[in-house]
Design an enzyme around this catalytic site. Structure first.
Site, short mmCIF file in Angstrom:
data_model
loop_
_atom_site.label_atom_id
_atom_site.label_comp_id
_atom_site.label_asym_id
_atom_site.label_seq_id
_atom_site.Cartn_x
_atom_site.Cartn_y
_atom_site.Cartn_z
N ALA A 124 40.79 48.68 63.51
CA ALA A 124 42.04 47.94 63.29
C ALA A 124 42.18 47.51 61.84
O ALA A 124 41.64 46.47 61.43
CB ALA A 124 42.09 46.74 64.22
N SER A 132 49.70 52.40 53.89
CA SER A 132 49.02 53.10 52.79
C SER A 132 48.34 52.09 51.86
O SER A 132 47.24 52.34 51.36
CB SER A 132 50.04 53.91 51.98
OG SER A 132 50.66 54.86 52.79
N ILE A 157 47.32 50.85 66.59
CA ILE A 157 45.87 51.02 66.76
C ILE A 157 45.58 51.98 67.92
O ILE A 157 45.87 51.69 69.09
CB ILE A 157 45.18 49.65 66.98
CG1 ILE A 157 45.55 48.69 65.82
CG2 ILE A 157 43.66 49.82 67.09
CD1 ILE A 157 45.30 49.23 64.41
N GLU A 368 45.06 58.00 59.08
CA GLU A 368 43.86 58.05 58.23
C GLU A 368 44.23 58.43 56.78
O GLU A 368 43.47 59.08 56.08
CB GLU A 368 42.78 58.96 58.83
CG GLU A 368 42.41 58.46 60.23
CD GLU A 368 41.07 58.92 60.75
OE1 GLU A 368 40.21 59.28 59.95
OE2 GLU A 368 40.90 58.87 61.97
N THR A 370 48.09 59.22 54.52
CA THR A 370 49.08 60.30 54.45
C THR A 370 48.66 61.35 53.41
O THR A 370 47.75 61.12 52.61
CB THR A 370 50.46 59.74 54.04
OG1 THR A 370 50.32 59.19 52.71
CG2 THR A 370 50.96 58.66 54.99
C1 LIG Z 1 49.95 57.32 66.22
C2 LIG Z 1 49.30 56.53 65.13
C3 LIG Z 1 47.98 56.13 65.28
C4 LIG Z 1 47.38 55.34 64.31
N1 LIG Z 1 46.09 54.86 64.51
C5 LIG Z 1 45.59 53.93 63.67
C6 LIG Z 1 44.36 53.26 63.95
O1 LIG Z 1 43.68 53.57 64.94
N2 LIG Z 1 43.94 52.27 63.12
C7 LIG Z 1 44.64 51.90 62.02
O2 LIG Z 1 44.21 51.00 61.32
N3 LIG Z 1 45.81 52.53 61.70
C8 LIG Z 1 46.30 53.51 62.50
N4 LIG Z 1 47.50 54.13 62.21
C9 LIG Z 1 48.22 53.75 61.01
C10 LIG Z 1 48.25 54.84 59.95
O3 LIG Z 1 47.00 54.96 59.33
C11 LIG Z 1 49.39 54.51 58.96
O4 LIG Z 1 50.61 54.72 59.66
C12 LIG Z 1 49.34 55.36 57.70
O5 LIG Z 1 48.22 55.01 56.91
C13 LIG Z 1 50.60 55.24 56.85
O6 LIG Z 1 50.97 53.91 56.67
P1 LIG Z 1 52.46 53.42 56.98
O7 LIG Z 1 52.82 53.93 58.32
O8 LIG Z 1 52.53 51.97 56.76
O9 LIG Z 1 53.36 54.19 55.94
P2 LIG Z 1 53.70 53.70 54.44
O10 LIG Z 1 52.45 53.28 53.76
O11 LIG Z 1 54.81 52.72 54.50
O12 LIG Z 1 54.21 55.03 53.79
C14 LIG Z 1 55.53 55.53 53.92
C15 LIG Z 1 55.66 56.77 53.03
O13 LIG Z 1 55.46 56.38 51.65
C16 LIG Z 1 54.44 57.19 51.08
N5 LIG Z 1 53.69 56.40 50.10
C17 LIG Z 1 53.15 55.16 50.26
N6 LIG Z 1 52.52 54.79 49.14
C18 LIG Z 1 52.64 55.82 48.27
C19 LIG Z 1 52.20 56.05 46.93
N7 LIG Z 1 51.44 55.15 46.28
N8 LIG Z 1 52.51 57.22 46.32
C20 LIG Z 1 53.24 58.16 46.97
N9 LIG Z 1 53.70 57.99 48.24
C21 LIG Z 1 53.39 56.84 48.88
C22 LIG Z 1 53.57 57.60 52.25
O14 LIG Z 1 52.82 58.77 51.95
C23 LIG Z 1 54.61 57.83 53.32
O15 LIG Z 1 55.19 59.10 53.14
C24 LIG Z 1 48.10 54.99 63.15
C25 LIG Z 1 49.41 55.44 62.97
C26 LIG Z 1 50.01 56.19 63.94
C27 LIG Z 1 51.43 56.64 63.74
#
Ligand SMILES: Cc1cc2nc3c(=O)[nH]c(=O)nc-3n(C[C@H](O)[C@H](O)[C@H](O)COP(=O)(O)OP(=O)(O)OC[C@H]3O[C@@H](n4cnc5c(N)ncnc54)[C@H](O)[C@@H]3O)c2cc1C
Length: 387
Positions: A124, A132, A157, A368, A370
């Site tokens: 978590a 990100s 999660i 894990e 993007t």
């Molecule tokens: C089905 C599912 C299961 C998951 N399981 C887990 C889990 O078990 N545990 C856990 O902790 N998390 C989990 N996650 C969360 C996942 O790791 C995040 O969704 C992911 O890291 C992206 O974060 P965000 O969704 O907030 O997107 P954001 O960070 O808001 O990103 C949105 C967009 O902006 C881009 N972006 C952001 N920053 C930058 C940058 N500096 N430069 C260029 N582009 C950028 C991203 O690449 C993306 O395209 C899960 C997500 C999903 C959908």
């Protein structure tokens, strides 16, 4: 590098291949519909040791190392992705914090239950304002006597609703944040103040649940700081180490799925006739599949090499793990696009595995880290490397 797969790993890979073909694939569509893996299948996974593939034998796992985990995921990812996800958090992000940075006592207490599948583990980190930018988490942990009090929430999660134990990251020093102010905790579901919040409805990955976790004055014993007192404030490093391995194994999953999509496509184009001949006879179709097969070959070498490096060198494969995740997950999405292309209308219809894979592989480019985040990591590493 030794290209010979050790016999014990090959045997397990063959067993998993059979399990996928005979028991998982036939119920893939049922699981998709019911959004649930039957308990007897989960029990079979436990009996096969699949919850602890790379957890060392001394802690109850199969001890097959990173290469073993990657090879098994390659097979397991040729069917509905929820099956791999069910065991994925135990083998990976849910257990690795304890395995990499935990105290001996923590390892002995938690890992055998996780490796056997008696307990489900989750990871978590993500919060509404920190995806990100994981260093921006807000969940707070304050020391009160012999325990910490956690307040905040985590979103998205994987396996959060069924987890018995979670690795939770929280801020212990708001001034320092990721540089000495984030701590990793082992939180059991029975601790006061721990609650499961809403379950998400997703585009794909049905059969695997994604939950919100809520910490409302959640009481966590001080001895549950991963690594003990000396690790208070250093949990962000633990999170990054966990994700390195996660990114590599995610690449293995994506590569296995790409291979399955290629196989489905070849089979389909040979039997589908248009213009009086199999569509496999058209060069336009052949070129797409030839290119895909070549890239899968490259992806497989990357996965195996990085896994071999990790088993040999420990955890320092930051750049390689990001490269593998980026390349393999982008490739799996390309494979899904090509598979849908060659299947024509049939590929768009529910019940066709290509339709399900098309939705499910999209996620591999998000969680894990993007694809954009992988590129940032790779750039940072190469800028350090080539002065
Ligand atoms: C089905 C599912 C299961 C998951 N399981 C887990 C889990 O078990 N545990 C856990 O902790 N998390 C989990 N996650 C969360 C996942 O790791 C995040 O969704 C992911 O890291 C992206 O974060 P965000 O969704 O907030 O997107 P954001 O960070 O808001 O990103 C949105 C967009 O902006 C881009 N972006 C952001 N920053 C930058 C940058 N500096 N430069 C260029 N582009 C950028 C991203 O690449 C993306 O395209 C899960 C997500 C999903 C959908």
């Amino acid at each position: 590098m030794d290209f010979q797969v050790p016999e014990n790993i090959q045997k397990m890979k063959d067993r998993v291949k059979k399990f996928v073909e005979e028991e998982l694939e036939p119920i893939s569509n049922q699981v998709e519909k019911e959004d649930k893996i039957p308990e007897e299948i989960v029990q079979k996974m436990r009996d096969m040791g699949l919850f602890g593939i790379s957890i060392p034998k001394e802690y109850g796992g199969l001890g097959l190392g990173t290469l073993g985990e990657c090879l098994i995921y390659e097979e397991l990812s040729k069917t509905n992705a929820c099956f791999r996800t069910r065991i994925g958090t135990n083998n990976g992000i849910g257990s690795q914090g304890i395995l990499i940075d935990g105290t001996e006592e923590q390892k002995r207490k938690y890992l055998p239950k996780i490796a056997s599948g008696e307990w489900t583990a989750c990871f978590a980190l993500t919060e509404p304002e920190a995806g990100s930018d994981a260093a921006n988490i807000k969940t707070r942990a304050e020391l009160k006597g012999d325990h910490f009090v956690l307040n905040g929430s985590k979103i998205f999660i994987t396996n959060g609703d069924i987890a018995d134990v979670a690795t939770v990251f929280a801020v212990t020093d708001p001034e320092k944040k990721a540089k000495g102010g984030i701590t990793a905790f082992i939180v059991e579901k029975t601790y006061p103040g721990f609650k499961v919040g809403k379950l998400e409805k997703k585009m794909g990955l049905r059969g695997s649940h994604t939950a919100e976790l809520i910490f409302d004055n959640c009481i966590v014993p001080k001895e549950n700081v991963i690594g003990g007192d000396k690790m208070i404030g250093y949990g962000f490093k633990t999170a990054m180490k966990v994700l390195d391995k996660g990114r590599l194994t995610m690449g293995a999953c994506a590569m296995g799925t790409a291979q399955k999509l290629l196989e489905l496509s070849v089979k389909f184009v040979k039997q589908r006739h248009q213009f009086g001949r199999p569509i496999a006879n058209f060069q336009g179709i052949q070129f797409m599949l030839a290119e895909l097969a070549t890239e899968i070959y490259a992806a497989r070498q990357m996965v195996y090499h990085a896994a071999w490096l990790r088993d040999k060198l420990g955890t320092s494969i930051i750049k390689e793990a990001s490269m593998v995740k980026l390349f393999c997950t982008e490739l799996a999405n390309k494979a899904a696009r090509i598979a849908l292309e060659v299947h024509g209308g049939e590929g768009y219809i529910k019940g066709c595995p290509v339709e399900r894979f098309y939705r499910d592989v999209r996620l591999t480019r998000i969680y894990e880290g993007t694809s954009e985040i992988q590129k940032l990591v790779i750039a940072r590493e190469i800028f350090k490397e080539y002065n």
